[in-house]
Design a protein around this motif. Structure first.
Motif, PDB file in Angstrom:
ATOM      1  N   UNK A  91     -15.471 -29.548  33.486  1.00 20.41           N
ATOM      2  CA  UNK A  91     -16.869 -29.862  33.705  1.00 20.41           C
ATOM      3  C   UNK A  91     -17.450 -28.942  34.770  1.00 20.41           C
ATOM      4  N   UNK A  92     -18.770 -28.830  34.796  1.00 15.50           N
ATOM      5  CA  UNK A  92     -19.425 -27.889  35.705  1.00 15.50           C
ATOM      6  C   UNK A  92     -19.089 -28.166  37.169  1.00 15.50           C
ATOM      7  N   UNK A  93     -19.135 -29.437  37.578  1.00 19.61           N
ATOM      8  CA  UNK A  93     -18.850 -29.778  38.979  1.00 19.61           C
ATOM      9  C   UNK A  93     -17.393 -29.504  39.325  1.00 19.61           C
ATOM     10  N   UNK A  94     -16.493 -29.857  38.409  1.00 25.60           N
ATOM     11  CA  UNK A  94     -15.071 -29.630  38.665  1.00 25.60           C
ATOM     12  C   UNK A  94     -14.763 -28.137  38.727  1.00 25.60           C
ATOM     13  N   UNK A  95     -15.425 -27.377  37.866  1.00 28.72           N
ATOM     14  CA  UNK A  95     -15.219 -25.929  37.851  1.00 28.72           C
ATOM     15  C   UNK A  95     -15.681 -25.313  39.163  1.00 28.72           C
ATOM     16  N   UNK A  96     -16.845 -25.755  39.670  1.00 27.64           N
ATOM     17  CA  UNK A  96     -17.351 -25.226  40.940  1.00 27.64           C
ATOM     18  C   UNK A  96     -16.405 -25.609  42.088  1.00 27.64           C
ATOM     19  N   UNK A  97     -15.956 -26.854  42.106  1.00 23.14           N
ATOM     20  CA  UNK A  97     -15.064 -27.308  43.180  1.00 23.14           C
ATOM     21  C   UNK A  97     -13.750 -26.537  43.159  1.00 23.14           C
ATOM     22  N   UNK A  98     -13.222 -26.316  41.957  1.00 20.38           N
ATOM     23  CA  UNK A  98     -11.955 -25.603  41.873  1.00 20.38           C
ATOM     24  C   UNK A  98     -12.132 -24.142  42.282  1.00 20.38           C
ATOM     25  N   UNK A  99     -13.241 -23.531  41.883  1.00 21.19           N
ATOM     26  CA  UNK A  99     -13.492 -22.141  42.257  1.00 21.19           C
ATOM     27  C   UNK A  99     -13.599 -21.987  43.768  1.00 21.19           C
ATOM     28  N   UNK A 100     -14.293 -22.918  44.405  1.00 26.58           N
ATOM     29  CA  UNK A 100     -14.423 -22.858  45.867  1.00 26.58           C
ATOM     30  C   UNK A 100     -13.070 -23.056  46.545  1.00 26.58           C
ATOM     31  N   UNK A 148     -19.108 -17.590  41.444  1.00 23.72           N
ATOM     32  CA  UNK A 148     -19.506 -17.528  40.041  1.00 23.72           C
ATOM     33  C   UNK A 148     -18.498 -16.722  39.219  1.00 23.72           C
ATOM     34  N   UNK A 149     -17.896 -15.710  39.837  1.00 22.23           N
ATOM     35  CA  UNK A 149     -16.920 -14.918  39.109  1.00 22.23           C
ATOM     36  C   UNK A 149     -15.653 -15.732  38.836  1.00 22.23           C
ATOM     37  N   UNK A 150     -15.214 -16.499  39.817  1.00 25.84           N
ATOM     38  CA  UNK A 150     -14.043 -17.352  39.610  1.00 25.84           C
ATOM     39  C   UNK A 150     -14.370 -18.446  38.593  1.00 25.84           C
ATOM     40  N   UNK A 151     -15.571 -18.998  38.683  1.00 26.29           N
ATOM     41  CA  UNK A 151     -15.991 -20.005  37.691  1.00 26.29           C
ATOM     42  C   UNK A 151     -15.956 -19.431  36.278  1.00 26.29           C
ATOM     43  N   UNK A 152     -16.347 -18.178  36.126  1.00 22.65           N
ATOM     44  CA  UNK A 152     -16.331 -17.539  34.810  1.00 22.65           C
ATOM     45  C   UNK A 152     -14.912 -17.518  34.249  1.00 22.65           C
ATOM     46  N   UNK A 153     -13.939 -17.202  35.091  1.00 24.96           N
ATOM     47  CA  UNK A 153     -12.542 -17.211  34.651  1.00 24.96           C
ATOM     48  C   UNK A 153     -12.104 -18.610  34.243  1.00 24.96           C
ATOM     49  N   UNK A 154     -12.585 -19.609  34.975  1.00 26.75           N
ATOM     50  CA  UNK A 154     -12.153 -20.988  34.745  1.00 26.75           C
ATOM     51  C   UNK A 154     -12.759 -21.618  33.492  1.00 26.75           C
ATOM     52  N   UNK A 155     -13.734 -20.969  32.891  1.00 20.18           N
ATOM     53  CA  UNK A 155     -14.391 -21.563  31.724  1.00 20.18           C
ATOM     54  C   UNK A 155     -13.424 -21.814  30.573  1.00 20.18           C
ATOM     55  N   UNK A 156     -12.393 -20.982  30.492  1.00 24.02           N
ATOM     56  CA  UNK A 156     -11.439 -21.176  29.392  1.00 24.02           C
ATOM     57  C   UNK A 156     -10.650 -22.474  29.528  1.00 24.02           C
ATOM     58  N   UNK A 157     -10.672 -23.085  30.723  1.00 23.27           N
ATOM     59  CA  UNK A 157      -9.955 -24.338  30.943  1.00 23.27           C
ATOM     60  C   UNK A 157     -10.765 -25.550  30.512  1.00 23.27           C
ATOM     61  N   UNK A 158     -12.018 -25.335  30.080  1.00 23.57           N
ATOM     62  CA  UNK A 158     -12.876 -26.406  29.555  1.00 23.57           C
ATOM     63  C   UNK A 158     -13.114 -27.516  30.590  1.00 23.57           C
TER      64      UNK A 158
END
Length: 239
Positions: free
Chosen positions: A120-129, A108-118
């Motif tokens: 989608x939720x699934x892509x953000x979770x996959x990239x964070x993992x 969730x912390x990495x996802x928070x950083x990735x929010x600025x990249x706009x």
């Protein structure tokens, strides 16, 4: 990761003072004396005693602290007037990762950083993992931050900051809370990064691996140059 363009960090008579010293409000105390310096090398270390002004100098570089006198510019952006843009370019990792890990779990912390990249939720979770897996933290992605060791938290903080690929990475004594194994792992991670890395450290062997070392003493740059000579000067001052 593609190496970002070489950044230009320029301090022009940049100093930091606080006021007042007494109840009457008469006087100021200098935390960092005005300094003029250009930071361009790929690896720069800042060494000095506790309270010497190291952390203040580092916090000037991304606008966490604004200069009382002079200016700080990153790629031409003034930290005073373009703070948000500067912070997108300069990532900062604190000594204690709990100072910046604000979400319940690493993913969730990495996802928070990735929010600025706009994303989608699934892509953000996959990239964070995927990012966490790259740091050997895949098995801890959904664990509580408080269940992680100091080294695991530090790597999580590093992963979260680097997730958005800043041009510069600034670290304030990153190995202070780490054991020998995690210190070695941190060194390997930092050595492989394409970013410019500027860090304060009490680990003189780590400082000696950098291209340039600044010695801070009593709020001033006492030496700036060759790592071996810088470490020698600091040992003399500390002795």
């Amino acid at each position: 990761m593609t190496a970002p363009a070489s950044p230009s960090i320029v301090l022009e008579s940049a100093g930091v003072s606080i006021a007042p010293l007494d109840a009457a409000g008469t006087g100021v105390r200098s935390i960092l004396k005005p300094a003029t310096v250009t930071l361009a090398e790929r690896r720069i270390a800042v060494i000095g005693a506790n309270g010497s002004g190291k952390s203040t100098l580092l916090r000037l570089l991304n606008g966490l602290v604004l200069p009382s006198t002079g200016t700080v510019r990153v790629n031409g952006l003034d930290t005073r007037t373009d703070g948000a843009a500067v912070r997108r370019s300069v990532g900062f990792v604190f000594t204690d990762p709990l100072s910046q890990l604000v979400m319940p779990t690493p993913v969730e912390d990495v996802e928070l950083s990735l929010r600025r990249l706009k994303l989608g939720k699934k892509e953000r979770r996959a990239r964070a993992e995927a990012i966490l897996a790259g740091y050997g933290l895949a098995h801890l992605a959904h664990s509580s931050i408080y269940e992680l060791s100091g080294g695991e938290r530090q790597l999580t903080a590093l992963a979260a900051v680097l997730a958005v690929e800043p041009a510069v990475l600034v670290l304030d004594e990153p190995s202070t809370l780490l054991d020998l194994r995690n210190t070695r792992l941190l060194r390997e991670r930092l050595a492989a990064l394409p970013q410019q890395v500027i860090m304060s450290t009490h680990d003189l062997s780590l400082a000696a691996t950098c291209a340039r070392v600044l010695v801070i003493d009593d709020g001033a740059i006492a030496f700036d140059g060759d790592p071996a000579e810088a470490v020698s000067r600091y040992r003399e001052m500390a002795g």
